[in-house]
Write an enzyme that holds these catalytic residues in place. Structure first.
Site, short mmCIF file in Angstrom:
data_model
loop_
_atom_site.label_atom_id
_atom_site.label_comp_id
_atom_site.label_asym_id
_atom_site.label_seq_id
_atom_site.Cartn_x
_atom_site.Cartn_y
_atom_site.Cartn_z
N SER A 127 0.84 -1.21 0.00
CA SER A 127 0.00 0.00 0.00
C SER A 127 0.87 1.25 0.00
O SER A 127 1.98 1.25 0.55
CB SER A 127 -0.87 -0.03 1.27
OG SER A 127 -1.42 1.24 1.51
N TYR A 152 -2.11 -1.65 10.96
CA TYR A 152 -2.42 -2.20 9.64
C TYR A 152 -1.35 -1.78 8.64
O TYR A 152 -0.77 -2.61 7.93
CB TYR A 152 -3.81 -1.74 9.14
CG TYR A 152 -3.93 -1.90 7.64
CD1 TYR A 152 -4.09 -3.16 7.07
CD2 TYR A 152 -3.83 -0.79 6.78
CE1 TYR A 152 -4.14 -3.33 5.70
CE2 TYR A 152 -3.89 -0.95 5.40
CZ TYR A 152 -4.05 -2.22 4.87
OH TYR A 152 -4.09 -2.39 3.50
N LYS A 156 2.08 -3.85 6.30
CA LYS A 156 2.51 -3.76 4.90
C LYS A 156 4.00 -3.45 4.83
O LYS A 156 4.74 -4.03 4.04
CB LYS A 156 1.71 -2.68 4.16
CG LYS A 156 0.23 -2.99 4.05
CD LYS A 156 -0.02 -4.30 3.34
CE LYS A 156 -1.47 -4.71 3.35
NZ LYS A 156 -1.70 -6.08 2.89
P1 NAD Z 1 -10.89 -7.58 1.49
O1 NAD Z 1 -11.10 -7.56 2.96
O2 NAD Z 1 -12.08 -7.39 0.62
O3 NAD Z 1 -10.18 -8.95 1.06
C1 NAD Z 1 -9.26 -9.62 1.91
C2 NAD Z 1 -9.73 -11.07 2.06
O4 NAD Z 1 -8.82 -11.76 2.92
C3 NAD Z 1 -11.12 -11.19 2.68
O5 NAD Z 1 -11.97 -11.92 1.82
C4 NAD Z 1 -10.88 -11.94 4.00
O6 NAD Z 1 -11.95 -12.81 4.33
C5 NAD Z 1 -9.58 -12.67 3.70
N1 NAD Z 1 -8.79 -13.03 4.90
C6 NAD Z 1 -8.45 -12.24 5.95
N2 NAD Z 1 -7.75 -12.94 6.86
C7 NAD Z 1 -7.65 -14.22 6.37
C8 NAD Z 1 -7.06 -15.42 6.87
N3 NAD Z 1 -6.47 -15.46 8.07
N4 NAD Z 1 -7.12 -16.52 6.11
C9 NAD Z 1 -7.75 -16.51 4.90
N5 NAD Z 1 -8.33 -15.41 4.39
C10 NAD Z 1 -8.28 -14.28 5.11
O7 NAD Z 1 -9.76 -6.52 1.16
P2 NAD Z 1 -9.31 -5.90 -0.25
O8 NAD Z 1 -9.73 -4.48 -0.28
O9 NAD Z 1 -9.69 -6.81 -1.34
O10 NAD Z 1 -7.74 -5.90 -0.06
C11 NAD Z 1 -6.93 -6.95 -0.56
C12 NAD Z 1 -5.50 -6.71 -0.14
O11 NAD Z 1 -5.06 -5.45 -0.64
C13 NAD Z 1 -5.28 -6.65 1.38
O12 NAD Z 1 -4.04 -7.23 1.66
C14 NAD Z 1 -5.24 -5.16 1.65
O13 NAD Z 1 -4.52 -4.87 2.81
C15 NAD Z 1 -4.52 -4.65 0.41
N6 NAD Z 1 -4.80 -3.24 0.12
C16 NAD Z 1 -6.10 -2.82 -0.03
C17 NAD Z 1 -6.36 -1.48 -0.30
C18 NAD Z 1 -7.79 -1.01 -0.45
O14 NAD Z 1 -8.02 0.19 -0.46
N7 NAD Z 1 -8.79 -1.87 -0.57
C19 NAD Z 1 -5.30 -0.57 -0.42
C20 NAD Z 1 -3.99 -1.03 -0.29
C21 NAD Z 1 -3.75 -2.38 -0.02
C1 UD1 Z 2 -7.03 4.97 3.87
C2 UD1 Z 2 -6.04 4.55 4.94
C3 UD1 Z 2 -4.88 3.82 4.29
C4 UD1 Z 2 -5.40 2.63 3.48
C5 UD1 Z 2 -6.43 3.14 2.46
C6 UD1 Z 2 -7.05 2.02 1.68
C7 UD1 Z 2 -6.26 6.17 6.77
C8 UD1 Z 2 -5.62 7.31 7.49
N1 UD1 Z 2 -5.60 5.71 5.66
O1 UD1 Z 2 -6.38 5.83 2.96
O2 UD1 Z 2 -3.98 3.35 5.27
O3 UD1 Z 2 -4.33 1.99 2.79
O4 UD1 Z 2 -7.47 3.83 3.15
O5 UD1 Z 2 -7.84 1.21 2.49
O6 UD1 Z 2 -7.31 5.67 7.16
N2 UD1 Z 2 -12.66 11.19 3.37
C9 UD1 Z 2 -13.66 12.08 3.72
N3 UD1 Z 2 -14.77 11.58 4.35
C10 UD1 Z 2 -14.93 10.25 4.62
C11 UD1 Z 2 -13.89 9.34 4.24
C12 UD1 Z 2 -12.77 9.86 3.62
O7 UD1 Z 2 -13.54 13.26 3.50
O8 UD1 Z 2 -15.95 9.86 5.21
C13 UD1 Z 2 -11.46 11.71 2.69
C14 UD1 Z 2 -10.17 11.44 3.47
O9 UD1 Z 2 -9.91 12.48 4.36
C15 UD1 Z 2 -9.15 11.35 2.33
C16 UD1 Z 2 -9.95 10.82 1.14
O10 UD1 Z 2 -11.32 11.06 1.46
O11 UD1 Z 2 -8.67 12.62 2.01
C17 UD1 Z 2 -9.74 9.34 0.90
O12 UD1 Z 2 -9.96 8.66 2.11
P1 UD1 Z 2 -9.93 7.06 2.23
O13 UD1 Z 2 -10.81 6.48 1.19
O14 UD1 Z 2 -10.22 6.72 3.65
O15 UD1 Z 2 -8.44 6.67 1.84
P2 UD1 Z 2 -7.06 7.16 2.48
O16 UD1 Z 2 -7.25 8.03 3.66
O17 UD1 Z 2 -6.21 7.69 1.39
#
Ligand code: NAD
Ligand code: UD1
Length: 339
Positions: A127, A152, A156
């Site tokens: 991330s 969290y 990463k």
């Molecule tokens: P998500 O929660 O939808 O998917 C993660 C999946 O992992 C879930 O289905 C959950 O049931 C499974 N899981 C958790 N713990 C487990 C375990 N112990 N054994 C087996 N399965 C398990 O999340 P996502 O948004 O699809 O994210 C996927 C990956 O990308 C994650 O590693 C997340 O940290 C990373 N990531 C997500 C974002 C985002 O904004 N969504 C941003 C940066 C990184």
């Molecule tokens: C957040 C997490 C980051 C994670 C990412 C994806 C924090 C501080 N950071 O990033 O670690 O990897 O999500 O899961 O939580 N916003 C509003 N109102 C809301 C929600 C968000 O104004 O109700 C704004 C936030 O201030 C930000 C932008 O929208 O400026 C995006 O927010 P968000 O979707 O939560 O992502 P990040 O903060 O970038």
């Protein structure tokens, strides 16, 4: 025979979209998930989209025994894409042990089993949170990484370090970490998308839930940032463009020799949009007026974050093709399909 790929966290948000991409590119996909943050119905939805039902195993990947027999069974796999993790930033502050135990044990178990079973290609979901408050924008992979503010985020950063140490001695495993910026949007079928449990922390699901009447009002966190309209700027990327990045990374792992054992790529569009830009795109594509008001800045938020993804473009031959309007439109279609 098809190339087999294991997708951990495969019924989750990004995992399910990536599964579709791999199946449509001719791979045999095996999904593994403990369903702690996703639903089994996703497997049938993937089948509806692709015409192929992927194999699914419900396993907690922190369970050493079950993980090892799973890998033994699938030792013919060409690689693993490791999405499985807990991902709620706020919850991780309250439950640091749970987050470190879950996310890091998954990683350790998967890497160890890949080495034992000679499965060579590993992709890790990292991330942009590893950059903390950036000194310079756009951020390149050479930018300094910093201690993330949440446990969290730290899973990463530490996860990347574990991989780096591991591949140095691994005989069989090569790895790529993809540092995602802000993934939003959903598959165009409306069959899969992000389904947060409880009150969403992230902007996009909060917006769609307000528009759908599930929540009353969006609070825009901060209107006094030093940005064009005072609201914070992020690099939003469509989840399908992100799925394609995994395909490109997988090809790269297959192509590179033993000398390139570990690489890191930023995965973003390179374009920064403000919170008000996202709202205005959403209002346009959904033809809805969004109820929102301004609130204080959210603790831990950085004012601006956007990627320099030129390394991914040059080395992975990857780029984005979907716009902010595509992202907000598909997010809304997905939300509507949940009604
Ligand atoms: P998500 O929660 O939808 O998917 C993660 C999946 O992992 C879930 O289905 C959950 O049931 C499974 N899981 C958790 N713990 C487990 C375990 N112990 N054994 C087996 N399965 C398990 O999340 P996502 O948004 O699809 O994210 C996927 C990956 O990308 C994650 O590693 C997340 O940290 C990373 N990531 C997500 C974002 C985002 O904004 N969504 C941003 C940066 C990184
Ligand atoms: C957040 C997490 C980051 C994670 C990412 C994806 C924090 C501080 N950071 O990033 O670690 O990897 O999500 O899961 O939580 N916003 C509003 N109102 C809301 C929600 C968000 O104004 O109700 C704004 C936030 O201030 C930000 C932008 O929208 O400026 C995006 O927010 P968000 O979707 O939560 O992502 P990040 O903060 O970038």
């Amino acid at each position: 025979m098809k190339n087999k790929v294991i997708i951990t966290g495969g019924t989750g948000y990004i995992g399910s979209h990536t599964a579709v991409e791999f199946i449509q590119n001719g791979f045999e996909v095996v999904l593994v998930d403990n369903l702690s943050n996703s639903d089994i119905s996703i497997v049938d939805r993937i089948e509806k989209i692709t015409g192929i039902k992927p194999e699914f195993e419900e396993i907690d990947l922190t369970d050493i025994k079950k993980t090892s027999s799973f890998f033994k069974k699938h030792k013919d796999a060409k690689g693993v894409i490791n999405f499985a993790a807990l991902k709620a930033v706020g919850e991780s502050v309250q439950k640091p042990i749970e987050y470190y135990r879950n996310n890091l044990n998954i990683l350790l178990n998967v890497l160890e089993n890949m080495e034992v079973n000679s499965i060579s290609n590993f992709i890790f979901s990292s991330s942009a949170t590893v950059y903390g408050l950036p000194d310079k924008l756009p951020i390149t992979e050479e930018s300094e990484t910093k201690r993330p503010t949440s446990p969290y985020g730290n899973t990463k950063k530490v996860g990347e370090e574990i991989i780096e140490d591991f591949v140095k001695i691994a005989k069989n495993v090569k790895a790529i970490s993809l540092r995602y910026f802000n993934p939003i949007g959903a598959h165009k079928s409306g069959l899969i998308g992000e389904a947060p449990t409880g009150i969403p922390n992230n902007l996009m699901p909060y917006i769609t839930q307000v528009a759908a009447g599930v929540r009353k009002e969006l609070k825009v966190f901060g209107k006094d940032y030093d940005t064009k309209d005072g609201t914070a700027i992020r690099d939003y990327i469509h989840v399908m463009d992100l799925a394609v990045a995994h395909m490109a990374a997988f090809k790269r792992l297959n192509d590179t020799g033993k000398d390139q054992k570990y690489e890191i790529f930023n995965i973003g569009t390179g374009i920064g949009y403000s919170v008000l830009d996202v709202i205005s795109s959403f209002e346009k594509t959904s033809k809805q007026k969004l109820n929102y008001s301004f609130d204080d800045r959210r603790e831990g938020d950085v004012p601006m974050l956007y990627a320099d993804s030129s390394k991914a473009s040059k080395v992975l031959h990857w780029g984005t093709s979907l716009s902010l309007d595509d992202m907000t439109r598909s997010s809304w279609e997905w939300e509507e399909s949940l009604k």
